[in-house]
Scaffold this active site. Structure first.
Site, PDB file in Angstrom:
ATOM      1  N   LYS A   1      43.533  38.677  28.034  1.00 54.07           N
ATOM      2  CA  LYS A   1      42.696  38.033  27.032  1.00 54.07           C
ATOM      3  C   LYS A   1      42.546  38.859  25.782  1.00 54.07           C
ATOM      4  O   LYS A   1      42.121  38.358  24.768  1.00 54.07           O
ATOM      5  CB  LYS A   1      41.346  37.610  27.561  1.00 54.07           C
TER       6      LYS A   1
ATOM      7  N   LYS B   1      45.305  50.634  27.486  1.00 52.91           N
ATOM      8  CA  LYS B   1      44.369  50.189  26.437  1.00 52.91           C
ATOM      9  C   LYS B   1      44.225  51.236  25.352  1.00 52.91           C
ATOM     10  O   LYS B   1      44.065  50.904  24.176  1.00 52.91           O
ATOM     11  CB  LYS B   1      43.013  49.834  27.028  1.00 52.91           C
TER      12      LYS B   1
ATOM     13  N   LYS C   1      51.330  41.446  31.550  1.00 54.87           N
ATOM     14  CA  LYS C   1      50.400  40.525  32.206  1.00 54.87           C
ATOM     15  C   LYS C   1      49.728  39.624  31.158  1.00 54.87           C
ATOM     16  O   LYS C   1      49.533  40.033  30.008  1.00 54.87           O
ATOM     17  CB  LYS C   1      49.352  41.276  33.040  1.00 54.87           C
TER      18      LYS C   1
HETATM   19  P1  ATP Z   1      41.817  42.242  29.361  1.00 57.05           P
HETATM   20  O1  ATP Z   1      43.190  41.721  29.207  1.00 57.05           O
HETATM   21  O2  ATP Z   1      40.987  42.203  28.120  1.00 57.05           O
HETATM   22  O3  ATP Z   1      41.742  43.523  30.124  1.00 57.05           O
HETATM   23  P2  ATP Z   1      41.615  40.557  31.533  1.00 57.05           P
HETATM   24  O4  ATP Z   1      42.324  39.334  31.162  1.00 57.05           O
HETATM   25  O5  ATP Z   1      42.261  41.560  32.408  1.00 57.05           O
HETATM   26  O6  ATP Z   1      41.085  41.228  30.238  1.00 57.05           O
HETATM   27  P3  ATP Z   1      39.135  40.839  33.004  1.00 57.05           P
HETATM   28  O7  ATP Z   1      37.789  40.377  32.647  1.00 57.05           O
HETATM   29  O8  ATP Z   1      39.379  42.277  32.800  1.00 57.05           O
HETATM   30  O9  ATP Z   1      40.246  40.091  32.180  1.00 57.05           O
HETATM   31  O10 ATP Z   1      39.503  40.383  34.463  1.00 57.05           O
HETATM   32  C1  ATP Z   1      38.852  39.416  35.235  1.00 57.05           C
HETATM   33  C2  ATP Z   1      39.627  39.193  36.524  1.00 57.05           C
HETATM   34  O11 ATP Z   1      40.880  38.548  36.252  1.00 57.05           O
HETATM   35  C3  ATP Z   1      39.996  40.491  37.252  1.00 57.05           C
HETATM   36  O12 ATP Z   1      39.838  40.298  38.645  1.00 57.05           O
HETATM   37  C4  ATP Z   1      41.442  40.695  36.927  1.00 57.05           C
HETATM   38  O13 ATP Z   1      42.118  41.441  37.925  1.00 57.05           O
HETATM   39  C5  ATP Z   1      41.956  39.261  36.877  1.00 57.05           C
HETATM   40  N1  ATP Z   1      43.128  39.142  36.008  1.00 57.05           N
HETATM   41  C6  ATP Z   1      43.205  39.487  34.717  1.00 57.05           C
HETATM   42  N2  ATP Z   1      44.425  39.222  34.214  1.00 57.05           N
HETATM   43  C7  ATP Z   1      45.151  38.673  35.237  1.00 57.05           C
HETATM   44  C8  ATP Z   1      46.483  38.159  35.346  1.00 57.05           C
HETATM   45  N3  ATP Z   1      47.307  38.173  34.324  1.00 57.05           N
HETATM   46  N4  ATP Z   1      46.885  37.670  36.545  1.00 57.05           N
HETATM   47  C9  ATP Z   1      46.034  37.652  37.597  1.00 57.05           C
HETATM   48  N5  ATP Z   1      44.764  38.112  37.558  1.00 57.05           N
HETATM   49  C10 ATP Z   1      44.310  38.611  36.397  1.00 57.05           C
END
Ligand code: ATP
Ligand code: LTN
Length: 327
Positions: free
Chosen positions: A197, A112, A194
């Site tokens: 969001k 990040k 991955k």
């Molecule tokens: P950012 O990309 O902004 O870091 P994020 O998509 O990782 O956000 P979070 O709120 O940080 O979202 O994560 C919420 C949950 O979703 C966490 O348990 C995280 O491990 C899971 N998660 C996030 N992205 C993935 C993915 N691509 N595949 C599976 N699980 C995910």
């Protein structure tokens, strides 16, 4: 005694099927088996700049999506992190027990901060201390998360053990629970990254509130390879990712899925997958629309959630303060 589960999700960007398949769906499936606590982590969200109005709206949106996905406020506790001040307070204390060397190893920070360069806040560096506080305040046994959060849960265990070894048994040592399949759903436009969001370009991410046309368009454009065979092969990340999404939405065994697409091409898989995802999300989208017709109801559920568990957090915090000699 049921084991206690705690997990969190940031009210940033748009919740996507990676969040859903890697985390939320499992929270829903096992909520009654455990004593479940789910938190919308708005204090984590401000580790990167946020517009105040958007942050407030997103906090309610994420809570609404969790409820629409099936988190039952009668069974689980759902609350907003900033409603319980013990989170910030314990994070400060834990900071003083986390060597900077541990923090420097965190890959999420490296990734990040790489994107943000000079704008990186101290809060982003410190993100894992706040996450440790979230988990440890509630004597959590199990932390169901996607693969990307495993390292943070390990740091949580390390700081808890360190604190316990100095001051005596204070924190319960939690365990991460990472799903075997779906722990890391990849971006459709770049299956080496991955699904995330915070990506600005949304082409690679299917959001839970995307319309059927958006879902079709994104899946049809998904990056694959120049082969033809539809087979679960981790060496071909694009097609593998699409198949994993298909598997998780349909619940079908891998052999059955491969047999179904035998002799067919990638376009056939993409077309079917789009319909499977659209159908899979439709009930959630309908419930979300119903729930958001009354935003005050969501707000009141969140207030009740925080009121219900605040005493647990305050009890842990008092014990910690007493152990250290504070107050
Ligand atoms: P950012 O990309 O902004 O870091 P994020 O998509 O990782 O956000 P979070 O709120 O940080 O979202 O994560 C919420 C949950 O979703 C966490 O348990 C995280 O491990 C899971 N998660 C996030 N992205 C993935 C993915 N691509 N595949 C599976 N699980 C995910
Ligand atoms: N960092 C997590 C969100 C999160 C969390 C938690 C998850 C904050 N606090 C406590 C589990 C337990 C993420 O998904 N990015």
């Amino acid at each position: 005694m049921k084991k206690r589960v705690f997990s969190g999700i940031q009210p940033t960007g748009n919740i996507h099927i990676g969040n859903y398949l890697g985390a939320i769906r499992r929270w829903v499936a096992t909520q009654a088996e455990f004593e479940s606590i789910f938190c919308v982590v708005d204090l984590h969200a401000i580790t990167i700049p946020q517009d105040p109005k958007v942050l407030k709206a997103k906090t309610r949106e994420v809570a609404g999506l969790l409820l629409a996905a099936g988190i039952d406020p009668e069974v689980s506790t759902l609350f907003v992190q900033s409603h319980i001040s013990a989170h910030a307070e314990l994070a400060w204390i834990l900071n003083c027990f986390i060597p900077v060397g541990w923090m420097r190893r965190m890959t999420q920070f490296k990734e990040k901060s790489e994107k943000q360069k000079d704008e990186v806040s101290t809060g982003l560096f410190d993100y894992p201390a706040l996450m440790a506080a979230d988990i440890l305040l509630y004597n959590t046994d199990v932390v169901p998360v996607g693969e990307d959060q495993k390292q943070h849960v390990e740091l949580t265990r390390d700081v808890a053990q360190r604190f316990n070894s100095i001051y005596g048994e204070t924190f319960r040592i939690p365990e991460a629970e990472i799903p075997q399949t779906g722990a890391r759903i990849m971006a459709l436009d770049d299956p080496t990254q991955k699904m995330s969001k915070s990506e600005e370009d949304r082409g690679g991410t299917i959001c839970l509130l995307d319309s059927p046309d958006e879902i079709r368009a994104k899946i049809m454009k998904a990056t694959t390879d120049s082969l033809r065979e539809v087979r679960f092969d981790e060496g071909r990340p694009g097609i593998y990712n699409l198949l994993v999404i298909y598997e998780l939405f349909t619940g079908q065994p891998r052999e059955e899925i491969e047999a179904r697409f035998e002799g067919k091409g990638y376009a056939d898989l993409k077309r079917e997958l789009a319909e499977v995802v659209i159908e899979g999300l439709a009930p959630l989208q309908a419930r979300y629309r119903e729930l958001t017709a009354d935003p005050a109801h969501i707000d009141s559920l969140l207030t009740q959630g925080a009121d219900r568990i605040r005493p647990i957090a305050e009890k842990t915090l008092s014990l910690v303060k007493e152990r250290i000699g504070l107050g």
